[in-house]
Scaffold this active site. Structure first.
Site, mmCIF file in Angstrom:
data_model
loop_
_atom_site.group_PDB
_atom_site.id
_atom_site.type_symbol
_atom_site.label_atom_id
_atom_site.label_comp_id
_atom_site.label_asym_id
_atom_site.label_seq_id
_atom_site.Cartn_x
_atom_site.Cartn_y
_atom_site.Cartn_z
ATOM 1 N N SER A 16 29.646 47.064 80.026
ATOM 2 C CA SER A 16 29.065 48.405 80.203
ATOM 3 C C SER A 16 30.133 49.438 80.561
ATOM 4 O O SER A 16 30.033 50.601 80.166
ATOM 5 C CB SER A 16 27.938 48.387 81.239
ATOM 6 O OG SER A 16 28.432 48.227 82.548
ATOM 7 N N MET A 94 37.440 38.698 83.458
ATOM 8 C CA MET A 94 37.277 37.748 84.562
ATOM 9 C C MET A 94 38.291 36.611 84.509
ATOM 10 O O MET A 94 37.934 35.431 84.563
ATOM 11 C CB MET A 94 35.849 37.195 84.556
ATOM 12 C CG MET A 94 34.789 38.254 84.707
ATOM 13 S SD MET A 94 34.962 39.230 86.217
ATOM 14 C CE MET A 94 34.398 38.013 87.402
ATOM 15 N N ARG A 95 39.553 36.945 84.351
ATOM 16 C CA ARG A 95 40.570 35.905 84.416
ATOM 17 C C ARG A 95 41.758 36.459 85.183
ATOM 18 O O ARG A 95 42.226 37.581 84.897
ATOM 19 C CB ARG A 95 41.000 35.520 83.003
ATOM 20 C CG ARG A 95 41.601 34.135 82.981
ATOM 21 C CD ARG A 95 41.830 33.576 81.619
ATOM 22 N NE ARG A 95 41.930 32.119 81.732
ATOM 23 C CZ ARG A 95 42.690 31.365 80.966
ATOM 24 N NH1 ARG A 95 43.393 31.887 80.007
ATOM 25 N NH2 ARG A 95 42.738 30.064 81.162
ATOM 26 N N ASN A 111 42.514 48.684 86.317
ATOM 27 C CA ASN A 111 41.360 47.812 86.533
ATOM 28 C C ASN A 111 40.301 48.587 87.303
ATOM 29 O O ASN A 111 40.635 49.507 88.057
ATOM 30 C CB ASN A 111 41.774 46.580 87.347
ATOM 31 C CG ASN A 111 40.614 45.624 87.585
ATOM 32 O OD1 ASN A 111 39.827 45.351 86.677
ATOM 33 N ND2 ASN A 111 40.488 45.130 88.810
ATOM 34 N N HIS A 113 37.219 47.925 90.056
ATOM 35 C CA HIS A 113 36.716 46.911 90.977
ATOM 36 C C HIS A 113 35.525 47.503 91.744
ATOM 37 O O HIS A 113 35.611 48.631 92.232
ATOM 38 C CB HIS A 113 37.828 46.508 91.952
ATOM 39 C CG HIS A 113 37.400 45.424 92.883
ATOM 40 N ND1 HIS A 113 37.287 44.109 92.484
ATOM 41 C CD2 HIS A 113 37.012 45.474 94.177
ATOM 42 C CE1 HIS A 113 36.850 43.394 93.514
ATOM 43 N NE2 HIS A 113 36.682 44.195 94.546
ATOM 44 N N GLU A 178 30.729 53.586 88.614
ATOM 45 C CA GLU A 178 31.860 52.969 87.907
ATOM 46 C C GLU A 178 32.056 53.641 86.558
ATOM 47 O O GLU A 178 33.182 53.967 86.161
ATOM 48 C CB GLU A 178 31.605 51.468 87.687
ATOM 49 C CG GLU A 178 31.654 50.646 88.943
ATOM 50 C CD GLU A 178 31.526 49.150 88.644
ATOM 51 O OE1 GLU A 178 32.116 48.671 87.665
ATOM 52 O OE2 GLU A 178 30.818 48.459 89.394
HETATM 53 C C1 GRF Z 1 31.905 45.682 86.945
HETATM 54 O O1 GRF Z 1 31.171 45.738 88.129
HETATM 55 C C2 GRF Z 1 33.378 45.823 87.229
HETATM 56 O O2 GRF Z 1 33.645 46.675 88.299
HETATM 57 C C3 GRF Z 1 33.770 44.415 87.572
HETATM 58 O O3 GRF Z 1 33.039 43.607 86.700
HETATM 59 C C4 GRF Z 1 31.841 44.293 86.314
HETATM 60 C C5 GRF Z 1 31.837 44.354 84.817
HETATM 61 O O4 GRF Z 1 30.668 44.933 84.301
HETATM 62 N N1 GRF Z 1 35.201 44.259 87.496
HETATM 63 P P1 GRF Z 1 30.652 45.418 82.808
HETATM 64 O O5 GRF Z 1 31.032 44.222 81.930
HETATM 65 O O6 GRF Z 1 31.613 46.547 82.644
HETATM 66 O O7 GRF Z 1 29.229 45.841 82.550
#
Ligand code: GRF
Length: 194
Positions: A16, A94-95, A111, A113, A178
Site C-alpha cells: 500500500s 521484510m528482509r 525506509n 517504519h 505513512e
Molecule cells: C508498513 O506499515 C510499513 O511501515 C512497514 O511495513 C508495512 C508495509 O505495508 N515497513 P504495505 O505493504 O506498504 O501496505
C-alpha cells in the site's frame, strides 16, 4: 523539463505504501517516478498492483539463493543498475539487508517504519506501543544504514493513541499517515540530490 529521479520500490507484501508513491508520481510536479517495483517473493500482492498500474513489476525470488542473502542482493542490485534506478524506497520489504546492499546504496536508500523512531524499532510496533501505554504513535521515514531502523530520520508523522484502540485500529490510523509522509518525504529528499 528535467528528468525525474528513477525510484525502485522494494516490497514483500500488499504494497500500500508503494501504491501511495505511484499515485504521488502521477502529479506533474512530482520530482520522482516509480520506474520499478521489486519483490523478494512471488506472492507479494503489490506485484500485481504495480503491473496493473503499468509499472515494471519484478520478482527476484530469494528462494533459489537459500541462506546466501548477499548473493540475492547482488542479483537485486544488478537488476536495479540495469534499469538506471537512482533511489531505492523500501516499503514493507521484510528482509534484513546485508552490508553489501546498504553500502552500495548508502545515502540513496529510504525506509518507512511504523513507529516514532527511535522508539520501537523492529516488528510488532503497534502492539508494543499499546502495551507501553504510549499517548501517541506514528511513522518515520529514514535513510537506511547498517543498524535495523537506525538511520538518520528524514520525516515523521504523529497520531494520537485513543482509548479502546487495538492493534488494528492503530495500524490503520498510522498507515494513512505513512502514505502521506512517504510520498512527501521522498519528494523532498530527491530534490536534494544532484
Ligand atoms: C508498513 O506499515 C510499513 O511501515 C512497514 O511495513 C508495512 C508495509 O505495508 N515497513 P504495505 O505493504 O506498504 O501496505
Amino acid at each position: 523539463m528535467t528528468a525525474r529521479t528513477k525510484v525502485a520500490v522494494l516490497i514483500s507484501g500488499r504494497g500500500s505504501n508503494m501504491e501511495a508513491l505511484v499515485r504521488a508520481a502521477y502529479a506533474a510536479d512530482c520530482p520522482f517516478e516509480v520506474s520499478l517495483v521489486l519483490a523478494n517473493r512471488p506472492d507479494a500482492g503489490g506485484l500485481a498492483t504495480a503491473a496493473e498500474a503499468g509499472i515494471e513489476a519484478l520478482c527476484v525470488d530469494q528462494k533459489p539463493f537459500g541462506k546466501d542473502r548477499e548473493a540475492h542482493e547482488r542479483a537485486i542490485d544488478a537488476a536495479l543498475r540495469a534499469r538506471g534506478v537512482q533511489v531505492i524506497a523500501l516499503a514493507g520489504y521484510m528482509r534484513i539487508l546485508t552490508p553489501f546492499l546498504v553500502d552500495a546504496w548508502q545515502g540513496r536508500m529510504l525506509n518507512i517504519h511504523p513507529s516514532l523512531l527511535p522508539k520501537f524499532p523492529g516488528l510488532d510496533t503497534h502492539a508494543r506501543a499499546l502495551a507501553a501505554g504510549e499517548a501517541e504513535a506514528g511513522c518515520t521515514v529514514h535513510l537506511v544504514t547498517a543498524g535495523v531502523d537506525e538511520g538518520p530520520v528524514l520525516g515523521q508523522a504523529r497520531v494520537p493513541i485513543l482509548p479502546g484502540d487495538d492493534e488494528h485500529a492503530l495500524s490503520q490510523r498510522v498507515l494513512e499517515q505513512e502514505h502521506r509522509l512517504y510520498a512527501a518525504t521522498l519528494a523532498d529528499f530527491v530534490r536534494t540530490l544532484d
